[in-house]
Design a protein around this motif. Structure first.
Motif, PDB file in Angstrom:
ATOM      1  N   UNK A 123       1.944  51.268 -11.388  1.00 50.53           N
ATOM      2  CA  UNK A 123       0.798  50.449 -10.962  1.00 50.53           C
ATOM      3  C   UNK A 123      -0.473  51.276 -11.112  1.00 50.53           C
ATOM      4  N   UNK A 124      -1.365  50.807 -11.999  1.00 51.67           N
ATOM      5  CA  UNK A 124      -2.539  51.612 -12.322  1.00 51.67           C
ATOM      6  C   UNK A 124      -3.856  50.858 -12.187  1.00 51.67           C
ATOM      7  N   UNK A 125      -3.839  49.624 -11.713  1.00 51.57           N
ATOM      8  CA  UNK A 125      -5.070  48.852 -11.520  1.00 51.57           C
ATOM      9  C   UNK A 125      -5.297  48.677 -10.021  1.00 51.57           C
ATOM     10  N   UNK A 126      -6.373  49.275  -9.498  1.00 48.36           N
ATOM     11  CA  UNK A 126      -6.654  49.247  -8.067  1.00 48.36           C
ATOM     12  C   UNK A 126      -8.076  48.748  -7.814  1.00 48.36           C
ATOM     13  N   UNK A 127      -8.293  47.430  -7.904  1.00 51.56           N
ATOM     14  CA  UNK A 127      -9.625  46.900  -7.599  1.00 51.56           C
ATOM     15  C   UNK A 127     -10.009  47.179  -6.145  1.00 51.56           C
ATOM     16  N   UNK A 128     -11.254  47.466  -5.932  1.00 49.41           N
ATOM     17  CA  UNK A 128     -11.706  47.829  -4.583  1.00 49.41           C
ATOM     18  C   UNK A 128     -11.734  46.608  -3.655  1.00 49.41           C
ATOM     19  N   UNK A 129     -11.429  46.849  -2.378  1.00 48.29           N
ATOM     20  CA  UNK A 129     -11.545  45.811  -1.369  1.00 48.29           C
ATOM     21  C   UNK A 129     -10.494  44.728  -1.446  1.00 48.29           C
ATOM     22  N   UNK A 130      -9.332  45.035  -2.043  1.00 51.88           N
ATOM     23  CA  UNK A 130      -8.288  44.027  -2.220  1.00 51.88           C
ATOM     24  C   UNK A 130      -7.030  44.325  -1.407  1.00 51.88           C
ATOM     25  N   UNK A 131      -7.148  45.179  -0.406  1.00 51.60           N
ATOM     26  CA  UNK A 131      -5.998  45.511   0.419  1.00 51.60           C
ATOM     27  C   UNK A 131      -5.218  46.688  -0.143  1.00 51.60           C
ATOM     28  N   UNK A 132      -4.121  47.022   0.522  1.00 45.68           N
ATOM     29  CA  UNK A 132      -3.301  48.176   0.128  1.00 45.68           C
ATOM     30  C   UNK A 132      -2.254  47.713  -0.888  1.00 45.68           C
ATOM     31  N   UNK A 133      -2.584  47.836  -2.158  1.00 47.51           N
ATOM     32  CA  UNK A 133      -1.707  47.335  -3.212  1.00 47.51           C
ATOM     33  C   UNK A 133      -0.418  48.146  -3.319  1.00 47.51           C
ATOM     34  N   UNK A 134      -0.503  49.443  -3.109  1.00 43.78           N
ATOM     35  CA  UNK A 134       0.691  50.281  -3.206  1.00 43.78           C
ATOM     36  C   UNK A 134       1.678  49.939  -2.093  1.00 43.78           C
ATOM     37  N   UNK A 135       1.166  49.789  -0.878  1.00 44.92           N
ATOM     38  CA  UNK A 135       2.033  49.431   0.245  1.00 44.92           C
ATOM     39  C   UNK A 135       2.697  48.084   0.019  1.00 44.92           C
ATOM     40  N   UNK A 136       1.999  47.171  -0.642  1.00 47.40           N
ATOM     41  CA  UNK A 136       2.535  45.832  -0.856  1.00 47.40           C
ATOM     42  C   UNK A 136       3.799  45.859  -1.701  1.00 47.40           C
ATOM     43  N   UNK A 137       3.823  46.694  -2.730  1.00 46.25           N
ATOM     44  CA  UNK A 137       5.030  46.745  -3.559  1.00 46.25           C
ATOM     45  C   UNK A 137       6.129  47.586  -2.909  1.00 46.25           C
ATOM     46  N   UNK A 138       5.754  48.607  -2.175  1.00 43.56           N
ATOM     47  CA  UNK A 138       6.758  49.387  -1.432  1.00 43.56           C
ATOM     48  C   UNK A 138       7.474  48.495  -0.421  1.00 43.56           C
ATOM     49  N   UNK A 139       6.714  47.637   0.241  1.00 44.01           N
ATOM     50  CA  UNK A 139       7.291  46.713   1.226  1.00 44.01           C
ATOM     51  C   UNK A 139       8.252  45.726   0.556  1.00 44.01           C
ATOM     52  N   UNK A 140       7.888  45.237  -0.619  1.00 45.02           N
ATOM     53  CA  UNK A 140       8.753  44.290  -1.330  1.00 45.02           C
ATOM     54  C   UNK A 140      10.087  44.930  -1.693  1.00 45.02           C
ATOM     55  N   UNK A 141      10.060  46.174  -2.149  1.00 45.13           N
ATOM     56  CA  UNK A 141      11.296  46.869  -2.514  1.00 45.13           C
ATOM     57  C   UNK A 141      12.171  47.106  -1.289  1.00 45.13           C
ATOM     58  N   UNK A 142      11.547  47.466  -0.167  1.00 43.07           N
ATOM     59  CA  UNK A 142      12.307  47.703   1.059  1.00 43.07           C
ATOM     60  C   UNK A 142      12.967  46.422   1.544  1.00 43.07           C
ATOM     61  N   UNK A 143      12.273  45.311   1.440  1.00 40.90           N
ATOM     62  CA  UNK A 143      12.842  44.023   1.859  1.00 40.90           C
ATOM     63  C   UNK A 143      14.071  43.667   1.028  1.00 40.90           C
ATOM     64  N   UNK A 144      14.012  43.941  -0.271  1.00 42.59           N
ATOM     65  CA  UNK A 144      15.131  43.607  -1.155  1.00 42.59           C
ATOM     66  C   UNK A 144      16.276  44.602  -1.054  1.00 42.59           C
ATOM     67  N   UNK A 145      15.963  45.847  -0.710  1.00 39.86           N
ATOM     68  CA  UNK A 145      16.999  46.868  -0.593  1.00 39.86           C
ATOM     69  C   UNK A 145      17.321  47.581  -1.883  1.00 39.86           C
TER      70      UNK A 145
END
Length: 453
Positions: A123-145
């Motif tokens: 993940x290499x696109x980080x627009x400003x002021x759009x929330x924590x994008x990295x945490x969002x995908x980490x959370x998705x992976x944890x939910x799926x296991x």
């Protein structure tokens, strides 16, 4: 978690001899305890899984992806890489954490349903002021296991500095390095059975400054984590490097200290003979993404030559926007067929393709001692494929898996825990995951309805 015994199965461990009719025992710690031929041993209190009509393999390892792109599939269908990127950057600049979570949920769910137990993401696109994008995908992976290796990507070289991306989607170098180190300290887990490891991953030579490449390598090695970037994907890139850096992409990477056994590159399509020798000599890995490379007309990577030289090679589905609905099982087949199309039918066997999709990927991630093959002591990341019925007409189950369309997935285990059973996600609501991906697409299109390819 109770012990698990898989019995009466055809086992393809990748390392060692295949077992036409055997068993595999998983311990309470989520590791493989034993495997062998013949009837399974009696294990008190164990859950017993019938492997009748099934092929058991290591879980597949995806070593290159852009999960956010699930939300922008099907666009710019006939574009080259540079045209495709230029067209999509405006859309990606409007993504937020909700888009990333929804896209990552669907993308990782799809990977699980197609046999993947470990996935990276770049993940290499980080627009400003759009929330924590990295945490969002980490959370998705944890939910799926799923076992997850997100790569903190970056771009600091916009069009005003001779780069490809528009200036509004690049970041400041100091901010990138500071945030990357914060992410490493917060998320990276180096333990043997880690579910989450982080890599440092500037985007590409045409979107990142020389200084950021050098500083990123130093930061990664300070923390003992791996390095990843795109390299040698198209001839345009080679021309770009020759014009602006005065050397080829691989020569440029070597000048910056970016060859080594802690590095793997995405694509590596256009390599010279000397590049392949240097990859092998330094242990530098590559992630082969055959479907994306074909979709964008980039070419066919020299996988046969890389493997013959002894360089690590894994597979990647790449971003869904350049390889719509691509599965890791499908990439094994594509990789094998592409090499045969160029070099003849002996260029890659079904078993070589399976090894590249499992142990080869584990080598790219530095986890070949933990995952990628079925051996006692390794983590129980296992795919159980249903190869009976119509598929039983093919006597060789490995041929069935790699040569043909993906078989039904009877069970997918990550550390001995069931993620998929009979082609249905079990860790999260199955239908909701698909809806998450649709919602992500609708949300990003609402942000910029004019970008439709």
């Amino acid at each position: 978690m109770s012990k698990i015994v898989i019995e009466n199965a055809y086992i393809a461990p990748v390392v060692g001899d295949e077992i036409p009719d055997g068993y595999l025992v998983i311990g309470e710690n989520g590791r493989i305890e034993a495997l062998g031929a013949g009837p399974a041993p009696t294990v008190v209190g164990a859950e017993r899984l019938s492997g009748t009509g099934c092929l058991v393999t290591p879980g597949l390892v995806n070593t290159h992806h852009h999960l956010y792109q699930w939300a922008t599939q099907g666009l710019f269908q006939d574009a080259t890489l540079f045209e495709w990127l230029t067209g999509l950057y405006r859309l990606w600049a409007s993504m937020d954490a909700d888009v990333v979570h929804g896209a990552a949920s669907a993308g990782l769910g799809w990977l699980a349903l197609t046999g993947t137990t470990t996935s990276t993401d770049h993940h290499y696109v980080f627009p400003k002021g759009r929330g924590d994008l990295f945490e969002a995908e980490v959370r998705a992976a944890a939910e799926l296991g799923l076992r997850f290796h997100p790569c903190r990507g970056s771009m600091d070289r916009g069009q005003s500095q001779g780069g490809l991306p528009p200036d509004e989607v690049v970041e400041n170098r100091e901010e990138i390095l500071l945030n990357t180190e914060e992410i490493l300290n917060k998320y990276h887990d180096p333990s043997f059975d880690s579910m989450l490891r982080v890599a440092v991953a500037p985007c590409s030579p045409f979107s990142v400054s020389k200084e950021l490449m050098i500083d990123s390598a130093a930061l990664a090695r300070k923390h003992g984590v791996r390095l990843h970037t795109h390299l040698a994907e198209t001839l345009d890139e080679e021309e770009h490097c020759l014009e602006q850096m005065g050397c080829t992409p691989v020569e440029y990477m070597e000048q910056l200290g970016w060859l080594g056994d802690d590095v793997w590159f995405a694509h590596a399509v256009h390599l010279h003979d000397k590049d392949i020798r240097r990859f092998a000599e330094t242990g530098t890995g590559s992630a082969h993404c055959p479907t994306s490379n074909a979709r964008l007309g980039a070419g066919i990577a020299r996988v046969k030559d890389l493997l013959a030289a002894g360089a690590p090679v894994g597979l990647g589905v790449d971003g869904a926007a350049s390889s719509e609905l691509t599965s890791m099982a499908g990439e094994m087949r594509q990789a094998m067929l592409f090499q045969r199309a160029v070099h003849g039918p002996k260029a890659m066997t079904a078993r070589q393709a399976l090894e590249v999709g499992t142990l080869g990927g584990a080598r790219n991630l530095g986890r070949q001692h933990e995952i990628g093959s079925l051996e006692p002591g390794k983590l129980a990341d296992i795919a159980i494929w249903q190869v009976d019925g119509f598929r039983a007409a093919i006597e060789d189950p490995v041929c069935t898996l790699v040569f043909g369309p993906q078989p039904p997935l009877a069970r997918l285990l990550v550390g001995g825990k069931t993620v998929v059973e009979h082609d249905e996600l079990k860790t999260v609501p199955h239908d909701q995951v698909a809806r998450n991906g649709v919602a992500a697409r609708k949300r990003i299109m609402r942000q910029d309805p004019g970008s439709r390819g």
